[in-house]
Structure formats: C-alpha cells, structure tokens
Design an enzyme around this catalytic site. Structure first.
Site, short mmCIF file in Angstrom:
data_model
loop_
_atom_site.label_atom_id
_atom_site.label_comp_id
_atom_site.label_asym_id
_atom_site.label_seq_id
_atom_site.Cartn_x
_atom_site.Cartn_y
_atom_site.Cartn_z
N ASN A 1 -5.74 3.22 15.70
CA ASN A 1 -6.59 2.88 14.89
C ASN A 1 -7.24 1.52 15.11
OD1 ASN A 1 -7.72 3.63 12.05
ND2 ASN A 1 -5.78 4.59 11.87
N CYS B 1 -0.94 -3.63 15.15
CA CYS B 1 -0.59 -3.30 13.74
C CYS B 1 -1.37 -4.28 12.90
CB CYS B 1 0.79 -3.15 13.84
SG CYS B 1 1.27 -2.73 11.80
N CYS C 1 4.04 -6.08 16.06
CA CYS C 1 3.22 -5.08 17.02
C CYS C 1 1.90 -5.28 17.28
CB CYS C 1 3.47 -3.82 16.66
SG CYS C 1 5.29 -3.25 16.52
N CYS D 1 3.43 8.11 1.67
CA CYS D 1 3.84 7.43 2.50
C CYS D 1 4.06 6.11 1.93
CB CYS D 1 2.64 7.13 3.57
SG CYS D 1 3.20 6.03 4.88
N GLU E 1 0.91 -1.22 -0.15
CA GLU E 1 0.04 0.01 0.02
C GLU E 1 0.80 1.30 -0.01
OE1 GLU E 1 -3.13 -1.97 3.33
OE2 GLU E 1 -2.24 -0.01 3.77
N SER F 1 8.92 4.52 16.84
CA SER F 1 7.43 4.39 17.30
C SER F 1 7.63 3.95 18.64
CB SER F 1 6.86 3.12 16.23
OG SER F 1 6.78 3.62 15.21
N LEU F 2 7.27 4.73 19.65
CA LEU F 2 7.51 4.38 20.90
C LEU F 2 6.34 3.67 21.66
CD1 LEU F 2 9.76 4.69 23.22
CD2 LEU F 2 8.68 6.83 23.82
N HIS F 3 5.02 4.44 21.79
CA HIS F 3 4.01 3.82 22.13
C HIS F 3 3.79 3.35 23.42
CE1 HIS F 3 3.12 4.12 17.90
NE2 HIS F 3 3.55 3.19 17.32
N CYS G 1 -1.76 1.62 8.45
CA CYS G 1 -0.99 0.36 7.97
C CYS G 1 -1.70 -0.92 7.66
CB CYS G 1 -0.05 0.11 9.15
SG CYS G 1 1.35 0.97 9.03
N GLY H 1 5.74 -2.67 6.69
CA GLY H 1 7.14 -2.96 6.96
C GLY H 1 8.02 -2.23 8.01
N GLU H 2 9.04 -2.81 8.30
CA GLU H 2 9.84 -2.11 9.10
C GLU H 2 11.26 -1.72 8.40
OE1 GLU H 2 10.45 -0.72 12.17
OE2 GLU H 2 12.61 -0.55 11.51
N CYS I 1 5.32 -7.63 7.52
CA CYS I 1 6.36 -7.09 8.57
C CYS I 1 6.59 -8.37 9.72
CB CYS I 1 5.82 -6.01 9.27
SG CYS I 1 6.86 -5.15 10.36
N SER J 1 10.52 5.97 9.69
CA SER J 1 10.06 5.53 11.05
C SER J 1 10.44 4.12 11.32
CB SER J 1 8.21 5.58 10.91
OG SER J 1 7.66 5.25 12.00
N1 SAH Z 1 7.75 -0.35 11.04
C1 SAH Z 1 7.81 1.11 11.27
C2 SAH Z 1 6.86 2.10 9.97
C3 SAH Z 1 5.58 1.30 9.78
S1 SAH Z 1 4.39 1.41 10.93
C4 SAH Z 1 7.49 1.65 12.55
O1 SAH Z 1 7.16 0.76 13.24
O2 SAH Z 1 7.67 2.86 12.86
C5 SAH Z 1 4.10 3.32 10.78
C6 SAH Z 1 3.29 3.78 12.06
O3 SAH Z 1 2.07 3.23 12.26
C7 SAH Z 1 3.99 3.26 13.29
O4 SAH Z 1 4.31 4.51 14.17
C8 SAH Z 1 2.93 2.37 13.92
O5 SAH Z 1 3.53 2.04 15.19
C9 SAH Z 1 1.88 3.05 13.71
N2 SAH Z 1 0.78 2.11 13.62
C10 SAH Z 1 0.47 0.94 13.32
N3 SAH Z 1 -0.63 0.25 13.55
C11 SAH Z 1 -1.18 1.42 14.05
C12 SAH Z 1 -2.75 1.34 14.50
N4 SAH Z 1 -3.72 0.37 14.45
N5 SAH Z 1 -3.02 2.54 14.97
C13 SAH Z 1 -2.16 3.73 15.08
N6 SAH Z 1 -0.87 3.79 14.76
C14 SAH Z 1 -0.33 2.44 14.17
#
Ligand code: SAH
Length: 356
Positions: A297, A126, A123, A112, A99, A221-223, A339, A166-167, A119, A198
């Site tokens: 999301n 995701c 996570c 993007c 995508e 991507s800390l979260h 994503c 992807g990462e 991936c 990212s």
């Molecule tokens: N692998 C990389 C880039 C792809 S994900 C990374 O982890 O940064 C791009 C961003 O979308 C990341 O910050 C990821 O954590 C976030 N993301 C993935 N799924 C999500 C969701 N369901 N809601 C909000 N952010 C999400």
C-alpha cells in the site's frame, strides 16, 4: 477525562480478576463482589459505576472516586462503499489516537486492533513508522477498541488480529494481559484460537510466546527473502536476522502445533523478481507455512509501488517452487485501511469537526 485526572485513578478495565479480588478485599468488601464487578465491566460492558445496580451505593461511590473505566471515544468512522469494512479513529483518554478496522468475512466479524500509539520499528513501507512512537497501549485500551466497536455496530467480534498500529511484541506484558482478559470465562470468553498476532520479528519474545502455549496464530511480517534486502526495509532485521527469525518460527510451530503465516508485501522492483521467489522458497521450505501476499500500500512519503497483478505474478512464481501463497483480499482499500494512515491524517488536521 483529562490525562491528569485519569492518571491518579486506577485503570480498572486492565485488572485481572485476581487483581480485582485483591483490590476489592482491601476495600473491606467480600471477594465475590470482584466477580460481579468484572462481569459488569467485561460482559455487560458498563461504562459507569453508577449503573452497577447490584452493588451498594457506598461501594459504587468509592469505585468512582478511585477508578476509571477506560473507553476510547469515536473521533471518526469511515465506511467502505466497496465491502462494508469500517475504520474507526479512536481518541484515547490522553488525546492520542489509534485506529481499529472492523471487517466482515464469511466466517464472521473480524477486528484489527492497534497495540501502541505509533511504532518504534521503523519499517520503510509503513505509515505508522513515519509518524513515530508515542506510547504503549494499556490492556484496557486494546480491549476498549473491541468493546466500543461492538457497541457501535451491535455486532459481535468472532476473530481478532493484532495487526493495527504498533508492534504487539514490543508491548508484551500489556498484550498478554489483554489476551488473558479477552479470553476470561467471566468476561468475553473468546477462544484464543481465534486470535492472530502479527510481528515484525522480535525473536526472544516469539520464543517466550511459544512457551506460553496460548493457542494463538503467529503471523510473521517477512517482506524480504534475505538479510540484505530485509535489513534495508525492516531495521529490526539488523538486531534479529532472518535465520534466527525462521528458526524461532519453526520452534513456535513445534511447541504449539500452530502453523505460521508469513506476510509478504510485494514491492515492485524490490522483492518481486524470480530470484526473490527462489530465495523465499528455499528459506521457508516445505514447513507447511502459508504465505500471504499483499500488494504494498503506497504511503504518501514513500515511493514504493505494487498492484494486485504483481502480487498474483509473484504467487505464480512461488507456486512453481512448490510454495503455497495467496493474495490477501484488500478489504477497505478505499478508506485507507492500511496501517497508520488515518491516525497520521488526524494529527495533521486536529481541528476537524467531529462527524460522529
Ligand atoms: N508490527 C506488526 C503488526 C502491525 S503491521 C507487524 O509488523 O507485523 C501489520 C501488517 O501490515 C504487517 O505485516 C506490516 O508489515 C504490514 N504493512 C505495513 N505497512 C504496509 C504497507 N504500506 N503495505 C502493505 N503492508 C503493510
């Protein structure tokens, strides 16, 4: 083109100018021909060797026999009714899908890009993780998302975010080649200052990236604000823990002078309380880093919930601790621009008739 056919051929769009020069000279041609071909590929965006009118016919034929120009095909295209964001589902030469999202900001068009089919990082929140990992994208396939989208829209990309499926640091060499190609003066010539990468936090690769001093912005991507909660939602944290990650981010800033952005998906009942805000403030301190809050999301398979309001409330909690955070504009929310959502859908309904 089928997988087998293209496998035998050279992926010419992934070659650097010096590799192309070497190849062209091996064919018994003059070195300057390589620059001509590079320009056809990366500036004029030729999709066939036949159209390269200033090359001799035998050379064009030889190139067609030995090489292929790896463009993706538009399988689906969704347009947001709210904000004009476009989302493409691209089919790759071997039938896999990725995508790409194309967004309009005040400052220009931003794209993007995906860097892998699926991936490995797993996570919990995701959609890409749920679909699993298939393969790395080739440099040409990362670039091809830009070239095809620019052709389709007639608009030029002014900034790039490597934030799709992807990462990117798990496909390091191909992503580095992509950056070399997209910034080549003989090609698109985009300044790497307009690129954001990212990552979920592959520490040794962050260090390597810092040493390259490319000028790109790093987004982490800390979260979650501590090891326990981060390991639960992001398995990568079990390999590279949060303290190592923050140290690597600091080092990246010291070496490159580029500020880090932290992404934090606000998840109700998981990482959005006062204690989380306190820990987060302590962790990143007054490093001048910026925090981007995203209401998580929800993906079909996961129970996580959030809202713009929870994200705004969390931003206020952070502000009280002296941390500057913004709630990210959620462009394209009506077309599942998060994503991996579209790719999953497509693999579930492969018979869908092409609408493009
Ligand atoms: N692998 C990389 C880039 C792809 S994900 C990374 O982890 O940064 C791009 C961003 O979308 C990341 O910050 C990821 O954590 C976030 N993301 C993935 N799924 C999500 C969701 N369901 N809601 C909000 N952010 C999400």
């Amino acid at each position: 083109m089928t997988d087998n056919e293209s496998n035998k051929k050279k992926d010419i769009l992934s070659l650097s100018l010096s590799e192309l020069e070497e190849y062209i000279q091996k064919l018994g041609e003059k070195k300057f021909r390589a620059k001509q071909i590079f320009c056809w590929l990366h500036q004029k965006r030729a999709e066939s060797f036949e159209s390269m009118s200033d090359l001799s016919k035998p050379l064009r034929e030889r190139l067609s026999e030995e090489c292929f120009i790896n463009y993706p095909v538009i399988e689906r295209k969704l347009a947001s009714k709210k904000d004009g964001t476009l989302k493409y589902l691209y089919r790759l030469y071997d039938g896999n899908y990725v995508e790409t999202v194309f967004m309009e900001y005040k400052t220009g068009m931003s794209i993007c890009l995906s860097t892998q089919v699926g991936c490995k990082m797993g996570c919990r929140f995701c959609a890409s993780a749920i679909a699993g990992y298939v393969r790395d994208l080739l440099p040409s396939e990362i670039l091809g998302q830009i070239y095809k989208t620019e052709k389709d829209t007639g608009k030029k990309v002014s900034s790039i975010v490597l934030m799709g499926i992807g990462e990117p640091l798990d496909n390091f060499d191909n992503v580095m080649r992509f950056l070399e190609l997209v910034s080549a003066p003989e090609g698109t010539g985009l300044s790497l200052r307009h690129v954001t990468l990212s990552t979920c936090g592959i520490v040794p690769r962050i260090n390597e990236l810092a040493e390259r001093k490319l000028g790109i912005t790093l987004s982490i991507s800390l979260h979650a604000p501590d090891n326990k909660s981060r390991s639960e939602i992001m398995p990568v944290n079990r390999t590279y823990n949060i303290n190592e990650l923050i140290s690597a981010a600091r080092r990246y800033f010291e070496i490159t002078g580029r500020r880090i952005t932290y992404e934090y998906a606000v998840i109700d009942g998981v990482n959005s309380d006062d204690a989380s805000a306190g820990k987060l403030a302590e962790l990143i301190g007054k490093s001048g880093s910026h925090v981007n809050l995203i209401p998580v999301n929800s993906v079909k398979e996961r129970e996580y919930r959030s809202s713009r309001r929870s994200a705004e409330e969390f931003a206020a909690k952070l502000a009280k601790k002296g941390i500057n955070a913004t709630v990210r504009r959620t462009l394209g929310s009506d077309i599942e621009a998060a994503c991996g959502q579209l790719r999953r859908e497509a693999s579930e309904c492969m018979n869908e008739v092409k609408d493009n």
